[in-house]
Enzyme design. Structure first.
Site, mmCIF file in Angstrom:
data_model
loop_
_atom_site.group_PDB
_atom_site.id
_atom_site.type_symbol
_atom_site.label_atom_id
_atom_site.label_comp_id
_atom_site.label_asym_id
_atom_site.label_seq_id
_atom_site.Cartn_x
_atom_site.Cartn_y
_atom_site.Cartn_z
ATOM 1 N N HIS A 308 24.644 -2.855 40.281
ATOM 2 C CA HIS A 308 23.530 -3.797 39.797
ATOM 3 C C HIS A 308 24.401 -5.468 40.217
ATOM 4 C CE1 HIS A 308 20.528 -5.164 38.580
ATOM 5 N NE2 HIS A 308 19.966 -4.322 37.224
ATOM 6 N N ARG A 309 25.555 -5.408 40.800
ATOM 7 C CA ARG A 309 25.596 -6.266 41.538
ATOM 8 C C ARG A 309 25.236 -7.057 42.193
ATOM 9 N NH1 ARG A 309 31.941 -6.082 41.470
ATOM 10 N NH2 ARG A 309 30.979 -4.547 41.824
#
Length: 338
Positions: A308-309
Site C-alpha cells: 500500500h506504500r
C-alpha cells in the site's frame, strides 16, 4: 488340645476393625508397631501380598478384541498393538478412528524434535518477517470463472501435442496484464520507486528446505510454448538444486499457485522489493449464474497482495479485474496458433 486363640493378640483398634471387615484372623500376624503391636498398615500389607500371590498363580487368559478389518490393517501397518487401544465401536469394538488416534498420540510422543532455524529456512523467515513488517500488505480477492481457460488448455494441448500447465497459462496472462498496467510492475527500494520496462515473472516453488523463486524473464515476449518450456526447466532445476544465480534474479512480480494442494484461497506475502504477488487457488466445479440462468462451470479464486506504500486499492483492483477478464476470455491474448 491347646486353642489357637489362647495367646492374646496385641493390636490397635483400627487394625482389628479392618481385619474383621476382611475376615482375617490376627493371631499369626507380626506387628510392626511399638512393642510388636499390630497396626492397620500391617493388615494392608498382608492383604496386598496375598492378592499379589493369587494374581501370580492365576493363569492369564488373552481376551479376544473385536476389531474392524480396516482398523486391523492400519494397526498392522503402523505397528500398533490393539491391546493398547480403547475401542469406541459397539460393545467396545475397535474401529479405524481408534487406531488413528493412537498413531497420532504415538507420533506426538516419539516424533517431537527441535531444530534451530538455519540455512535457507532462516533466510526465508527473515525475508517474510521483513516483508510483513515493512510493507503494509493489502489483499484483494476475486472469484472468477475458469471454464473457458480449462477448455482452451485442453484444445491447445490436443492441437499442439504438448502438455502445458495452468501455471504456464497464468504466467502468460499475468505478463500481458502487467504490460497493460505498468503501475504494478514497480519495486520500492530505499524510498525510491523503480518502474520497470522488462516483465519478469517469478514462480514460487516449494522445496523441502523452503521456497525458492525461479524467474521467467521477458515473459511478455515469449509464446505460451516457450513459457511452458522455461517453467518446466526452471522448476525442475529448482527442485534438484541446479539453478544458477541468474535464474532467480530481477523478478518483478511473483505467482504462487497452490491449486494443486486443493487450496481455495490464501493471503500471499510479497516477495520484496516487488510490490505485488498473486495467489492462485484451485479450479473447482461450481454453479454459475448468468443472465438469470443457472449452469455448471469451473471457478477459481485469485488473491492479489500489494504494497500500500506503492499503490492504492483502485489500480490494484483494476489489475485484478484485468486478470479476471483474461482468465474468462483467454482467446483475447492467447492464440491456438501461438
Amino acid at each position: 488340645m491347646t486353642s489357637l486363640l489362647a495367646k492374646p493378640t496385641f493390636a490397635s483398634p483400627r487394625a482389628r476393625a479392618y481385619a474383621n471387615k476382611l475376615g482375617i484372623a490376627l493371631d499369626h500376624f507380626e506387628g510392626s508397631g511399638p512393642n510388636g503391636r499390630i497396626i492397620e498398615q500391617d493388615v494392608i500389607h498382608y492383604t496386598e501380598k496375598i492378592n499379589s500371590q493369587i494374581k501370580d498363580l492365576t493363569p492369564t487368559k488373552k481376551q479376544h478384541r473385536k476389531i474392524t478389518p480396516l482398523a486391523k490393517n492400519i494397526s498392522n501397518i503402523q505397528n500398533i498393538s490393539i491391546e493398547q487401544v480403547q475401542g469406541s465401536g459397539m460393545d467396545g469394538k475397535i474401529v479405524s478412528a481408534d487406531i488413528l488416534i493412537k498413531v497420532q498420540q504415538s507420533n506426538n510422543i516419539t516424533d517431537k524434535k527441535k531444530l534451530r532455524l538455519a540455512g535457507i529456512r532462516k533466510v526465508i523467515a527473515k525475508r517474510m518477517t521483513d516483508s510483513k513488517r515493512n510493507a503494509p500488505h493489502v489483499t484483494l480477492t476475486v472469484k472468477t470463472e475458469a471454464t473457458h481457460l480449462v477448455n482452451y488448455r485442453n484444445v491447445y494441448m490436443e492441437k499442439h501435442k504438448i502438455k502445458i500447465s495452468f501455471t504456464d497459462l497464468f504466467v502468460k496472462i499475468v505478463a500481458e496484464s502487467l504490460r497493460k498496467h505498468p503501475i504494478i510492475n514497480v519495486s520500492l527500494e530505499e524510498e525510491m520507486l523503480t518502474y520497470h520496462n522488462d516483465i519478469n515473472i517469478g514462480i514460487a516453488v516449494a522445496r523441502e528446505e523452503g521456497l525458492i523463486v525461479p524467474v521467467i524473464h521477458n515473459a511478455d515476449q515469449k509464446s505460451l510454448e516457450q513459457i511452458s518450456f522455461d517453467v518446466k526447466d526452471k522448476v525442475n532445476r529448482a527442485r534438484t538444486r541446479k539453478l544458477k544465480r541468474t535464474d532467480t534474479e530481477n523478478s518483478r512480480f511473483t505467482i504462487s499457485n497452490l491449486g494443486m494442494y486443493e487450496v481455495d484461497a490464501f493471503t500471499p506475502v510479497i516477495n520484496q522489493p516487488e510490490s505485488a504477488i498473486l495467489g492462485i487457488g484451485r479450479i473447482i466445479e461450481d454453479i454459475i449464474v448468468e443472465n438469470s440462468q443457472i449452469r455448471i462451470g469451473k471457478t477459481m479464486v485469485l488473491s492479489l497482495s500489494f504494497d500500500h506504500r506503492v499503490m492504492d486499492g483502485a489500480p490494484a483492483a483494476e489489475f485484478l479485474g484485468e486478470l479476471k477478464h483474461f482468465i474468462e476470455n483467454p482467446e483475447d491474448i492467447l492464440s491456438l496458433q501461438n
